[in-house]
Scaffold this active site. Structure first.
Site, PDB file in Angstrom:
ATOM      1  N   GLY A  16      42.565  24.946  31.421  1.00  0.00           N
ATOM      2  CA  GLY A  16      41.849  24.842  32.693  1.00  0.00           C
ATOM      3  C   GLY A  16      41.052  23.564  32.889  1.00  0.00           C
ATOM      4  N   ASN A  18      42.056  20.979  34.456  1.00  0.00           N
ATOM      5  CA  ASN A  18      42.256  20.580  35.859  1.00  0.00           C
ATOM      6  C   ASN A  18      41.394  21.417  36.800  1.00  0.00           C
ATOM      7  OD1 ASN A  18      44.309  18.359  36.336  1.00  0.00           O
ATOM      8  ND2 ASN A  18      45.316  19.601  34.771  1.00  0.00           N
ATOM      9  N   MET A  96      52.206  28.495  34.335  1.00  0.00           N
ATOM     10  CA  MET A  96      53.516  28.306  33.730  1.00  0.00           C
ATOM     11  C   MET A  96      54.577  29.308  34.199  1.00  0.00           C
ATOM     12  SD  MET A  96      52.608  25.600  32.341  1.00  0.00           S
ATOM     13  CE  MET A  96      53.961  25.017  31.356  1.00  0.00           C
ATOM     14  N   HIS A 115      51.800  18.241  38.055  1.00  0.00           N
ATOM     15  CA  HIS A 115      52.836  18.165  37.022  1.00  0.00           C
ATOM     16  C   HIS A 115      52.622  16.893  36.203  1.00  0.00           C
ATOM     17  CE1 HIS A 115      56.656  18.967  35.134  1.00  0.00           C
ATOM     18  NE2 HIS A 115      56.923  17.676  35.255  1.00  0.00           N
ATOM     19  N   GLU A 180      45.210  13.019  35.640  1.00  0.00           N
ATOM     20  CA  GLU A 180      45.336  14.278  36.395  1.00  0.00           C
ATOM     21  C   GLU A 180      43.993  14.684  36.994  1.00  0.00           C
ATOM     22  OE1 GLU A 180      48.927  16.901  34.480  1.00  0.00           O
ATOM     23  OE2 GLU A 180      46.956  17.196  33.624  1.00  0.00           O
TER      24      GLU A 180
END
Ligand code: GAR
Length: 195
Positions: A16, A18, A96, A115, A180
Site C-alpha cells: 500500500g 501507493n 492483483m 502499473h 509511482e
C-alpha cells in the site's frame, strides 16, 4: 485544482505505498479528494493497516478461495457498496486481480490502475523483472484507465525510470516506486480534470 472534492476508493493486495502516496497528496493539498474506503482481497495486506491508521473504513473482498480470480459476485457486491458510498474514482494500487464487467459497467472511465512498466511494454505480474530480463535501458510506470484486458486501457500518464548497470529486481522496483508515488496522485488529478 478540480473544484469539487472527489471521493476515492482504493483497492490493493499488498503493502500500500501507493495508497500512502495518495493520502500524502491529499494532506499536502495536491489532490482535492477524500479516500472514503480501502478494500483488499488479502486480510494480511498492510494497505489495510495504513487505512485503519488514518481512520478510513476498510473492507475485505470475498474471493471465495480463488487464488487469482475476482469472482463476479464479489465484483457485483463491491460495485453496490461503492455506489452507495458515491465513489467518483476507484484507484487500483497493487491490486492483483482482474476487474471485469460488473465493476467496469458500474464505473465507466472511473477505474484507474498503476502499473510498474511503460505500457504497452511488460503487462502482467512483476513487470520490473520482465524489463530487467529483457535488457531494456529504461522502463518506468504507467497510470491508465482500466478496461477488460490486462493492463490494456487508455494511458493517462507515464514516468520514465532508467535501468542501471548492476540493478537487481529489488533495486529497480524501488526506483520505479519512487516515481509511482509522484505519478499516481498527478494522474488522478489529470483524470479528474478530464471529466
Ligand atoms: C506497485 O509497484 C504497482 O505498480 C504494482 O504493485 C506494486 C504495489 O505496491 N502493481 C502491479 O504490478 C499491477 N499489475 P504498493 O502496494 O506498495 O502500492
Amino acid at each position: 485544482m478540480h473544484a469539487m472534492k472527489m471521493r476515492l476508493a482504493i483497492l490493493g493486495s499488498g503493502s500500500g505505498t501507493n495508497c500512502q502516496s495518495i493520502f500524502q497528496a491529499i494532506d499536502d493539498g495536491r489532490l482535492n479528494a477524500e479516500v472514503v474506503a480501502v478494500f483488499s482481497d488479502n486480510p494480511e495486506a498492510y494497505i489495510l493497516e495504513r487505512a485503519k491508521k488514518r481512520g478510513v473504513p476498510t473492507g475485505l473482498l470475498n474471493c471465495q478461495g480463488f487464488r487469482n480470480k475476482f469472482p463476479e459476485d464479489a465484483q457485483k457486491d463491491l460495485a453496490k457498496q461503492l455506489q452507495a458510498l458515491q465513489v467518483d474514482f476507484i484507484c487500483l494500487a497493487g491490486f492483483m486481480r482482474l476487474v471485469k464487467a460488473p465493476l467496469l459497467e458500474a464505473f465507466p472511465r472511473r477505474i484507474l490502475n498503476i502499473h510498474p512498466a511503460l505500457l504497452p511494454a511488460f503487462p502482467g505480474v512483476e513487470a520490473w523483472k520482465q524489463a530487467l530480463e529483457a535488457g531494456v535501458k529504461q522502463t518506468g510506470c504507467t497510470v491508465h484507465y482500466v478496461d477488460a484486458g490486462m493492463d490494456t486501457g487508455e494511458i493517462i500518464m507515464q514516468a520514465f525510470v532508467p535501468v542501471l548497470a548492476g540493478d537487481t529486481s529489488e533495486s529497480l522496483h524501488a526506483r520505479i516506486q519512487v516515481q509511482e508515488h509522484i505519478l499516481y496522485p498527478a494522474a488522478i488529478l489529470s483524470a479528474m480534470a478530464r471529466l
